[in-house]
Design an enzyme around this catalytic site. Structure first.
Site, mmCIF file in Angstrom:
data_model
loop_
_atom_site.group_PDB
_atom_site.id
_atom_site.type_symbol
_atom_site.label_atom_id
_atom_site.label_comp_id
_atom_site.label_asym_id
_atom_site.label_seq_id
_atom_site.Cartn_x
_atom_site.Cartn_y
_atom_site.Cartn_z
ATOM 1 N N GLU A 71 -8.773 64.170 -63.452
ATOM 2 C CA GLU A 71 -8.523 63.042 -64.207
ATOM 3 C C GLU A 71 -9.112 63.248 -65.813
ATOM 4 O O GLU A 71 -8.663 62.721 -66.701
ATOM 5 C CB GLU A 71 -9.629 61.837 -63.712
ATOM 6 C CG GLU A 71 -9.301 60.590 -64.128
ATOM 7 C CD GLU A 71 -10.139 60.181 -65.073
ATOM 8 O OE1 GLU A 71 -10.307 58.988 -65.691
ATOM 9 O OE2 GLU A 71 -11.358 61.000 -65.659
ATOM 10 N N GLU A 72 -10.370 63.921 -65.666
ATOM 11 C CA GLU A 72 -10.821 63.961 -67.078
ATOM 12 C C GLU A 72 -9.917 64.571 -68.356
ATOM 13 O O GLU A 72 -10.152 64.441 -69.383
ATOM 14 C CB GLU A 72 -12.154 64.763 -66.844
ATOM 15 C CG GLU A 72 -13.024 64.293 -66.183
ATOM 16 C CD GLU A 72 -13.805 62.793 -66.767
ATOM 17 O OE1 GLU A 72 -13.540 62.534 -67.844
ATOM 18 O OE2 GLU A 72 -14.660 62.411 -66.150
#
EC number: 3.4.17.21
Length: 681
Positions: A380-381
């Site tokens: 996600e990052e």
């Protein structure tokens, strides 16, 4: 009474008693159990969070794969049918970083270490990856320093028009705190800068004391993060990154406009202070630093490595008993830039707590009406990659079967409940918050504390692109929710976001984690179990009316007409009221199913296959990110983009496009009304 009739009566009475004794309790009974103190476990939450945050676990690393296996093992032991969905995605890692400041022509250059000070006794601090920006462009650049405040469009406009500062050829230094870092780099590039340094200013993130003595960011702390302006794997825009798939070349990725075209680095407040002392010139109104340019000169060198890395989404499923083809999805990401105690593993611990409570419900005989899916996303990052790839691979199934997506990211960073949602879920969130005690005030419910904090309940919208709800809401049109205790925290994306920080400052007793699991889980249970999906489109119509009135109040001129938009919202309100009446009178399983389909699919009608102009991946015409701040949420984003463009160009065609975008939104809302009514025209 005859003997035969007496016997029949006795048998009937015994049958009724037997049925009453051994039949399943109502669903509401299980929902009450779910939020009861007997089902919650602070110690288990703390143990799970401690295990997840033991080591740094950036996407694509061995440590993150080990964390995935831990999550899968908890899902499996909680009686979820669990599996891993892997993708091969393009990620970047730092190879070389250098930042050298020459204060003046005659001064000795200063070479920055670009390190965060190791504080406390964390045995895995040496495993923290060097500070960098994900997907930053490799390059070696030099230029005079120009201070650009928060790096917003208006900051660069002020530099040029109001202060006469030429950013061309400069290395910009800007502070975090207002907009997405990728937009800071993009804005600097468009202003002519050759490189960007972004820092955490003490005014935004610091205090008189800092971690580990207090919650504030230490002077050496650095906020890392991605500067990618897209969603999902940059090499597979719109399709999943499975083995052997089609991929864009590096050149094509650069041409997409989603990756930066100038190098950047994140730095600490301490390093930024040294740099800013070498800048002279005027000071912008309301600020404290001169803007430059120079005389300080920065040389910024960055080399990154791009690799195709394996990422792993962990999926756990409880199949629905009556409607197994209808999905209530809960999600959180697992990967972190460092230890990730708040972002994201407070959310992971909440998701695991929900899984363990659902297991307890199943052992008591509960079965959901609809299928519940728990998703632990990866990468996600870097740009919401794990969730986006999964949504792109399952787009058609989700479009026809997903009831709602419930997201939890930074679940706990402090006190105070916050929620964002698509409006048909507002009432459901409020009701759930009324049934769970406030973890910081046992005399009140979460709802009572929530409403007391601002004299009204504020539910934000899911237009920004800051977490994994984006693909569900903005690409497919699935109703969504995002919740947290606390909103923003000083050590965000630094090596100090660890278990010690959480235990001392974020949630010492882990009661907020438990409460978050109760609220989020209760919303999920109601969506999964209630015969008629508890959506309220009257709330949606009211919210759209406010947005339309705001647009009307802009008084744009140029013959811009919003009457069609207002009329379409009135039609939606009428359809929503009709649904309320229909619910009261409906009978029969097929009728219920048909009504639920309409409730579920109305949100899809607010999407458009062509998407937003110049941003076609974003399909939702009501909620989407701001063109100039990916974290910022906009109602009618296509209209907003068109207005901004028209104000710049001020041509007949540009203002006609504003009207066209209003027509597009009006049509989408009308389509949603028709879906709710179940009518063919």
């Amino acid at each position: 009474m005859s003997k035969s009739k007496s016997l029949a009566f006795v048998i009937a009475a015994l049958s009724y008693s037997f049925f009453s004794l051994f039949s399943s309790p109502p669903k509401s009974h299980y929902h009450e159990l779910f939020i009861s103190t007997s089902f919650s476990d602070n110690a288990s939450v703390a143990l799970n969070l401690h295990t997840l945050t033991r080591r740094p676990h950036v996407a694509g690393t061995v440590a993150n794969a080990e964390a995935a296996e831990y999550v899968r093992s908890v899902f499996t032991s909680s009686a979820l049918k669990s599996h891993v969905v892997a993708y091969q995605v393009s990620l970047t890692y730092p190879v070389h970083r250098s930042l050298v400041l020459t204060p003046t022509d005659s001064a000795k250059p200063i070479t920055f270490l670009l390190e965060q000070e190791k504080l406390g006794d964390n045995p895995y601090a040496n495993e923290v990856m060097p500070t960098f920006h994900g997907y930053a462009k490799s390059g070696n650049v030099s230029g005079p320093v120009v201070y650009a405040n928060y790096g917003r469009v208006e900051d660069f406009v002020r530099l040029k028009k109001d202060m006469g500062v030429n950013v061309s050829g400069a290395v910009v230094i800007a502070r975090y705190g207002q907009i997405y870092r990728g937009d800071i780099v993009k804005n600097a590039y468009e202003a002519g800068a050759v490189g960007v340094v972004i820092y955490t200013d003490k005014r935004d993130y610091g205090g008189d004391e800092w971690f580990p003595a207090s919650k504030w960011m230490p002077p050496s702390g650095v906020q890392v993060g991605t500067v990618y302006n897209g969603l999902g794997d940059p090499t597979t825009p719109g399709w999943a990154s499975v083995d052997g798939c089609e991929r864009l070349s590096d050149e094509a990725v650069e041409l997409s406009g989603d990756v930066p075209l100038i190098p950047s680095l994140p730095v600490s407040a301490a390093d930024a202070e040294v740099i800013l002392k070498t800048v002279v010139g005027d000071v912008s109104d309301g600020d404290v630093y001169p803007v430059g340019p120079g005389p300080g000169v920065l040389n910024l060198s960055y080399i990154g490595e791009t690799v195709i890395a394996k990422i792993e989404n962990v999926i756990g499923v409880i199949e629905g008993e009556e409607e197994p083809d209808r999905y209530v999805i809960l999600g959180n990401h697992r990967d972190a830039w460092t230890f990730g105690a708040v972002d994201p593993n407070s959310g992971t611990a909440v998701l695991m707590e929900i899984a363990q409570r659902l297991d307890k419900l199943q052992k008591r005989g509960w079965k959901p009406r609809r299928t519940i899916i728990l998703c632990n996303w990866d990468a996600e990052e870097y740009g919401l990659i794990g969730s986006t790839e999964w949504v792109e691979e399952n787009r058609e199934m989700l479009s026809s079967r997903a009831v709602a997506y419930l997201n939890v990211d930074c679940a706990v960073s402090g006190p105070g409940f916050h929620a964002s949602a698509t409006p048909q879920l507002d009432e459901l969130i409020k009701v759930a918050a009324q049934e769970v005690r406030d973890p910081d005030n046992a005399t009140q419910t979460i709802y009572e504390s929530w409403i007391g904090s601002s004299d009204s309940v504020v539910i934000r919208r899911l237009g920004g692109g800051g977490s994994d709800y984006a693909s569900f809401v903005q690409h497919v049109g699935v109703p969504g929710v995002d919740m947290s205790f606390g909103r923003g925290y000083p050590v965000y994306h630094s090596m100090y976001d660890d278990f010690t920080w959480m235990e001392k400052f974020g949630d010492p007793m882990f009661q907020r984690h438990v409460a978050m699991a109760s609220v989020l889980g209760l919303v999920a249970l109601r969506l999964a179990d209630e015969e008629i999906i508890p959506f309220n489109y009257t709330s949606y119509a009211l919210e759209l009316k406010k947005s339309a009135e705001d647009l009307e109040n802009e008084k744009l001129g140029h013959n811009i007409d919003v009457s069609t938009l207002i009329k379409s919202i009135e039609d939606l309100s009428t359809a929503a009221k009709h649904i309320s009446l229909e619910k009261e009178a409906i009978k029969g399983a097929l009728k219920v199913r048909e009504l639920n389909d309409r409730l579920m699919m109305a949100e899809r009608a607010l999407t458009d296959r062509d998407g937003l102009s110049e941003r076609p991946w974003y399909k939702h015409l009501i909620y989407g990110p701001s063109k100039y701040d990916d974290y910022g949420s906009k109602s009618f984003p296509g209209v907003d983009d068109a207005i901004d463009n028209a104000k710049k160009l001020n041509t007949k065609a540009s203002w006609e496009n504003v009207q066209h975008q209003i027509w597009r939104v009006s049509r989408a809302i009308r389509h949603a009304s028709l879906v709710l009514k179940g009518e063919l025209i």
